[in-house]
Design a protein around this motif. Sequence first.
Motif, PDB file in Angstrom:
ATOM      1  N   LEU A   1       9.049   8.300   1.200  1.00  0.00           N
ATOM      2  CA  LEU A   1       9.638   8.662  -0.074  1.00  0.00           C
ATOM      3  C   LEU A   1       9.391  10.138  -0.353  1.00  0.00           C
ATOM      4  CD1 LEU A   1       8.902   5.492  -0.265  1.00  0.00           C
ATOM      5  CD2 LEU A   1       9.158   5.816  -2.718  1.00  0.00           C
ATOM      6  N   ARG A   2      10.405  10.810  -0.821  1.00  0.00           N
ATOM      7  CA  ARG A   2      10.271  12.200  -1.249  1.00  0.00           C
ATOM      8  C   ARG A   2      10.895  12.318  -2.638  1.00  0.00           C
ATOM      9  NH1 ARG A   2      12.308  16.153   3.143  1.00  0.00           N
ATOM     10  NH2 ARG A   2      10.430  15.291   4.120  1.00  0.00           N
ATOM     11  N   ASP A   3      10.067  12.726  -3.586  1.00  0.00           N
ATOM     12  CA  ASP A   3      10.484  12.767  -5.005  1.00  0.00           C
ATOM     13  C   ASP A   3      10.970  11.399  -5.466  1.00  0.00           C
ATOM     14  OD1 ASP A   3       9.897  15.471  -5.092  1.00  0.00           O
ATOM     15  OD2 ASP A   3      11.927  16.044  -4.468  1.00  0.00           O
ATOM     16  N   ASN A   4      10.203  10.357  -5.058  1.00  0.00           N
ATOM     17  CA  ASN A   4      10.484   8.965  -5.425  1.00  0.00           C
ATOM     18  C   ASN A   4      11.848   8.477  -4.924  1.00  0.00           C
ATOM     19  OD1 ASN A   4       8.035   8.537  -6.813  1.00  0.00           O
ATOM     20  ND2 ASN A   4       8.874   9.538  -8.656  1.00  0.00           N
TER      21      ASN A   4
ATOM     22  N   PRO B   1       4.237  17.735   3.556  1.00  0.00           N
ATOM     23  CA  PRO B   1       3.179  17.482   2.568  1.00  0.00           C
ATOM     24  C   PRO B   1       3.798  17.136   1.210  1.00  0.00           C
ATOM     25  CG  PRO B   1       2.683  19.444   3.851  1.00  0.00           C
ATOM     26  CD  PRO B   1       4.082  19.059   4.198  1.00  0.00           C
ATOM     27  N   GLY B   2       3.194  16.179   0.521  1.00  0.00           N
ATOM     28  CA  GLY B   2       3.711  15.703  -0.769  1.00  0.00           C
ATOM     29  C   GLY B   2       4.534  14.443  -0.666  1.00  0.00           C
ATOM     30  N   ASP B   3       4.968  14.081   0.560  1.00  0.00           N
ATOM     31  CA  ASP B   3       5.710  12.822   0.736  1.00  0.00           C
ATOM     32  C   ASP B   3       4.771  11.630   0.546  1.00  0.00           C
ATOM     33  OD1 ASP B   3       7.860  14.374   1.264  1.00  0.00           O
ATOM     34  OD2 ASP B   3       7.913  13.979   3.427  1.00  0.00           O
ATOM     35  N   GLN B   4       5.387  10.484   0.258  1.00  0.00           N
ATOM     36  CA  GLN B   4       4.624   9.234   0.147  1.00  0.00           C
ATOM     37  C   GLN B   4       5.119   8.260   1.217  1.00  0.00           C
ATOM     38  OE1 GLN B   4       5.142   7.826  -3.869  1.00  0.00           O
ATOM     39  NE2 GLN B   4       3.338   8.911  -4.612  1.00  0.00           N
ATOM     40  N   ILE B   5       4.144   7.610   1.845  1.00  0.00           N
ATOM     41  CA  ILE B   5       4.479   6.583   2.830  1.00  0.00           C
ATOM     42  C   ILE B   5       4.136   5.234   2.216  1.00  0.00           C
ATOM     43  CG2 ILE B   5       3.967   5.689   5.121  1.00  0.00           C
ATOM     44  CD1 ILE B   5       3.307   8.534   5.989  1.00  0.00           C
ATOM     45  N   GLU B   6       5.182   4.422   2.034  1.00  0.00           N
ATOM     46  CA  GLU B   6       5.050   3.124   1.351  1.00  0.00           C
ATOM     47  C   GLU B   6       5.037   2.033   2.401  1.00  0.00           C
ATOM     48  OE1 GLU B   6       7.452   1.922  -2.381  1.00  0.00           O
ATOM     49  OE2 GLU B   6       8.567   1.080  -0.691  1.00  0.00           O
ATOM     50  N   CYS B   7       3.991   1.249   2.408  1.00  0.00           N
ATOM     51  CA  CYS B   7       3.871   0.110   3.329  1.00  0.00           C
ATOM     52  C   CYS B   7       4.178  -1.182   2.583  1.00  0.00           C
ATOM     53  CB  CYS B   7       2.455   0.077   3.920  1.00  0.00           C
ATOM     54  SG  CYS B   7       2.227  -1.205   5.176  1.00  0.00           S
ATOM     55  N   PHE B   8       5.053  -2.032   3.152  1.00  0.00           N
ATOM     56  CA  PHE B   8       5.440  -3.268   2.461  1.00  0.00           C
ATOM     57  C   PHE B   8       5.546  -4.390   3.482  1.00  0.00           C
ATOM     58  CE2 PHE B   8       9.325  -1.301   3.862  1.00  0.00           C
ATOM     59  CZ  PHE B   8      10.113  -2.346   4.295  1.00  0.00           C
ATOM     60  N   GLU B   9       5.685  -5.617   2.943  1.00  0.00           N
ATOM     61  CA  GLU B   9       5.878  -6.784   3.799  1.00  0.00           C
ATOM     62  C   GLU B   9       6.918  -7.700   3.169  1.00  0.00           C
ATOM     63  OE1 GLU B   9       2.321  -8.986   4.205  1.00  0.00           O
ATOM     64  OE2 GLU B   9       2.050  -9.331   2.055  1.00  0.00           O
ATOM     65  N   ARG B  10       7.630  -8.430   4.013  1.00  0.00           N
ATOM     66  CA  ARG B  10       8.665  -9.373   3.566  1.00  0.00           C
ATOM     67  C   ARG B  10       8.092 -10.775   3.599  1.00  0.00           C
ATOM     68  NH1 ARG B  10      11.681  -5.720   6.842  1.00  0.00           N
ATOM     69  NH2 ARG B  10      13.321  -4.630   5.634  1.00  0.00           N
TER      70      ARG B  10
ATOM     71  N   TYR C   1      10.562   9.669  13.712  1.00  0.00           N
ATOM     72  CA  TYR C   1      10.794  10.524  12.543  1.00  0.00           C
ATOM     73  C   TYR C   1       9.755  11.644  12.564  1.00  0.00           C
ATOM     74  CZ  TYR C   1      11.696  11.957   7.744  1.00  0.00           C
ATOM     75  OH  TYR C   1      12.034  12.687   6.628  1.00  0.00           O
ATOM     76  N   ASN C   2      10.185  12.909  12.593  1.00  0.00           N
ATOM     77  CA  ASN C   2       9.282  14.051  12.684  1.00  0.00           C
ATOM     78  C   ASN C   2       9.466  15.027  11.524  1.00  0.00           C
ATOM     79  OD1 ASN C   2       8.090  13.263  15.153  1.00  0.00           O
ATOM     80  ND2 ASN C   2       9.886  14.061  16.267  1.00  0.00           N
ATOM     81  N   ASP C   3      10.102  14.609  10.447  1.00  0.00           N
ATOM     82  CA  ASP C   3      10.379  15.514   9.337  1.00  0.00           C
ATOM     83  C   ASP C   3       9.486  15.215   8.140  1.00  0.00           C
ATOM     84  OD1 ASP C   3      11.601  17.574   8.036  1.00  0.00           O
ATOM     85  OD2 ASP C   3      13.298  16.379   7.326  1.00  0.00           O
ATOM     86  N   VAL C   4       8.282  14.746   8.413  1.00  0.00           N
ATOM     87  CA  VAL C   4       7.360  14.461   7.312  1.00  0.00           C
ATOM     88  C   VAL C   4       6.828  15.780   6.757  1.00  0.00           C
ATOM     89  CG1 VAL C   4       5.266  13.254   6.636  1.00  0.00           C
ATOM     90  CG2 VAL C   4       6.772  12.271   8.352  1.00  0.00           C
TER      91      VAL C   4
ATOM     92  N   GLY D   1       0.808  -1.212   0.000  1.00  0.00           N
ATOM     93  CA  GLY D   1       0.000   0.000   0.000  1.00  0.00           C
ATOM     94  C   GLY D   1       0.841   1.261   0.000  1.00  0.00           C
ATOM     95  N   ILE D   2       0.269   2.357  -0.582  1.00  0.00           N
ATOM     96  CA  ILE D   2       0.952   3.645  -0.649  1.00  0.00           C
ATOM     97  C   ILE D   2      -0.025   4.720  -0.191  1.00  0.00           C
ATOM     98  CG2 ILE D   2       2.081   5.339  -2.129  1.00  0.00           C
ATOM     99  CD1 ILE D   2       2.957   3.065  -3.939  1.00  0.00           C
ATOM    100  N   ALA D   3       0.436   5.556   0.756  1.00  0.00           N
ATOM    101  CA  ALA D   3      -0.380   6.683   1.247  1.00  0.00           C
ATOM    102  C   ALA D   3       0.344   7.981   0.923  1.00  0.00           C
ATOM    103  CB  ALA D   3      -0.621   6.562   2.746  1.00  0.00           C
ATOM    104  N   GLU D   4      -0.422   8.978   0.478  1.00  0.00           N
ATOM    105  CA  GLU D   4       0.154  10.268   0.109  1.00  0.00           C
ATOM    106  C   GLU D   4      -0.149  11.289   1.215  1.00  0.00           C
ATOM    107  OE1 GLU D   4      -0.215  13.613  -3.440  1.00  0.00           O
ATOM    108  OE2 GLU D   4      -0.949  11.569  -3.762  1.00  0.00           O
ATOM    109  N   VAL D   5       0.893  12.010   1.715  1.00  0.00           N
ATOM    110  CA  VAL D   5       0.750  12.979   2.818  1.00  0.00           C
ATOM    111  C   VAL D   5       0.115  14.267   2.255  1.00  0.00           C
ATOM    112  CG1 VAL D   5       1.964  14.305   4.571  1.00  0.00           C
ATOM    113  CG2 VAL D   5       2.745  11.979   3.991  1.00  0.00           C
TER     114      VAL D   5
END
Length: 876
Positions: free
Chosen positions: A818-821, A860-869, A855-858, A783-787
Amino acid sequence: MLTARGRQTEHRNRMSQQTTIRKLAALVNTPVEKLLEQLSEAGMEFSDPDQVVTSTEKVKLLGFLRRTHGKAGKAAEAAAPKKITLSRTRKQELTVGGGRNKSTVDVVVRKKVTLVKPELEADAGQAAATGPVDEEQAEILRKLEESRQRNLEEQRRLAEEDRRRAEEAERKRQEEEAERQRKEAEAAAAAAAPAGEEPAPRKAGGHGHPKQPSRDERGGHRHKPSRGSHAMVAGVEDDETTARFAGQLHLSASDRARRSSSRARTRTRRQVEQSRSGAGPHGFERPTAPVVREVAIGEAITVADLAQKLAMKGGDVVKALFKMGVMATITQTIDHDTAVLVVEELGHKAVAAQPDDAESELLAHVEDVQGEAVPRPPVVTIMGHVDHGKTSLLDYIRSTKIATGEAGGITQHIGAYHVETDKGVISFLDTPGHAAFASMRARGAKLTDIVVLVVAADDGVMPQTIEAIQHARAAGVPLIVAINKVDKSDADPDRIKNELLAHDVVAETYGGDTQMVELSAKTGQGVDELLDAISLQAELLELRAVADGRASGTVIESSLDKGRGPVATVLVQQGRLERGDYLVCGVQYGRVRALFDETGSQVKSAGPSIPVQVLGLSGVPDAGDDFVVVDDERLAKEVAQQREAKRRELRLVQAAGNRMEDIMAQMGQGEAQQVLNLVIKADVQGSVEALRQALTGLSNEQIRINVIVAGVGGITESDANAAATAKATIIGFNVRADAAARKVIETHNLDLRYFSIIYDVIDQVKQVASGLLGVEIREEIIGIAEVREVFRSSKFGAVAGSMVVEGVVKRNKPIRVLRDNTVIFEGELESLRRFKENVDEVRSGTECGIAVRAYNDVKPGDQIECFERIEVQRTL
């Protein structure tokens, strides 16, 4: 005095100096006819240009030409000196006695030599002083003079060599005589001395000895007159005795003998050192041209043997191999092609080695067998895809039920039968149809006269059908297509014929040359038509063979029977095989103890085209080996041993043939390649080959399947020990382990698996290999969430108000920011809320609040990528 060798050298050089009229004319640049005319005018009769002109005749011709042109003036001749006398006097003092009786004696050595100059040299000087003559005649004179000078120089050199040899022989004789006199003097002195008194030692020093006169000064050897030389010794005045013992008159005879022997030993050591260093008349001379050797090379050769045949150091051959990219030691065996390349690289010539004596004797043994060729039965091979009815068709012809006894309903090895039909005797070979048995089908196609291709009418042309067509074409044998299972409701023979057209197999009904018979192996429909087609094709081939004499043929299949020993199924192709015959079969040999037909009944003999089982071999031969009957066991044993030695050398070449490219490739691999070791035991040799090829073909970059032991017969204790040493898996194909082997297997907890169908072997080996490969960790984005906005919280810090744009975001899964991919942070979620409630997951299209732990440097425009192994099992 000239030795016999010196006289031979002088005679050989005199013979080499002979010149024919044709060569002399070419040398002086004069026509042959004109030179013959001049010789005739000079009083010498020559009729053939190939006659020999001696040096005397050349001189006579030269004098005639000079007199003809007025070049022999008397004044110049009188002016030239006739002889020169050289006198030499040498004076030295010798001290005689000692103490009060000491006295000095003057020794004078006089030497006089008279040299006489031949007239020819004076004539040459006169000719040089005269005026100009005819240009052509002057050129002739010049050429003749140059030829004469060369001859004189050569004669002078040869005379000098003979003189040196004579001096060497005389010196050796004098040294031996002096040594003998010394020994006699010492023996006499010892006998004359009083008892208990030793001879007085010789005093060293005391009196200085003057320098010994040189050989020329002593006059120890006179100049011998030589043939054709300018100078001849007229007289020599010298006292040889005085010169030889000059400076030693005050010594006794025994002391002089000792000193002479000491000087002789010094000269001998000097001569030995000169010969070792390449000096002296008998020193080593470097060859003027490279020596090209012919090196006989067999199928394999060790580096040391190759170096010996090349007359080189082993290290030089190893270096040449290394430059070619082959890493080999001096004791390693290299194959024929590599040896030929290195021999040619070193500038020599490689030739094929002659066959061994035993092989040559065997070849002559076979060629001696001759006889009248008579018609023989045809050998027919049944080929086709799996489960198309090959064995069922053969069963109907033989009126047996063999197919029901096959494991899994498929044939595992070649079956050989001969059937007596109304059309005559026909020998059948039944080959397996599974893909793993390609080598068996190829072997069957090479042994056969006619190939019957069985194709199921309800299935069609399959991969093994196409392969059978290719084998038949490669063997150059005619093809008959049997379209089976026409009694089924969904059978379509026309479709089979059309599919075969794509592989250039054209039926006779379509204008081709391939017979196609529609039949049913279950009901017997069309079987008689198939036998008629086989008989017709056999008549067209006009098959003939020698029915009497020593037999020869090919091994179809072989196995190891616990009660009977090695058993080989052979097809007799020439002659007659009988009980008691000695035969050599590949690397095995033996005496035929019994012969059995396909029904298990004993037979006394077997003729051409008849398959039989042979008992009595020393071991299990390989399928496809040729066998030959010989007169005695000695020849069979020698041939088998030589073949075994060659096979062992070839195995060593294959095992040790490492090249630099292979080592570089192994070094470049990031991960170590896994190895799965296997021990394969099967009931017949053909199954062993098929299993080995099928299983080793499963290897890839991650795993290599290595068959360490493969053989025929039950699993023995040695097989189990080999598997325990290499940590290998044991595969028994239609065989079982004995009690000793089972004990070893239980002790070491080895993996033992029994099989009767080749499909199961391949599947389970794949499973074992996959277990060795282990698991692979893969990451999958879920999943991917956009800030959209960032909020500050006293409890969680920066909270990102986000929209899930893809997949699902779960609270207990790792995330990346992710910021600017570009990934700028990787960690875990602190909290995941939907409004004010904590939730476990948020799906796509839903807003949520995400707090990232540590992490407190989020922004607007960043993407939060959720993954699993996830773990994925590696497979072949």
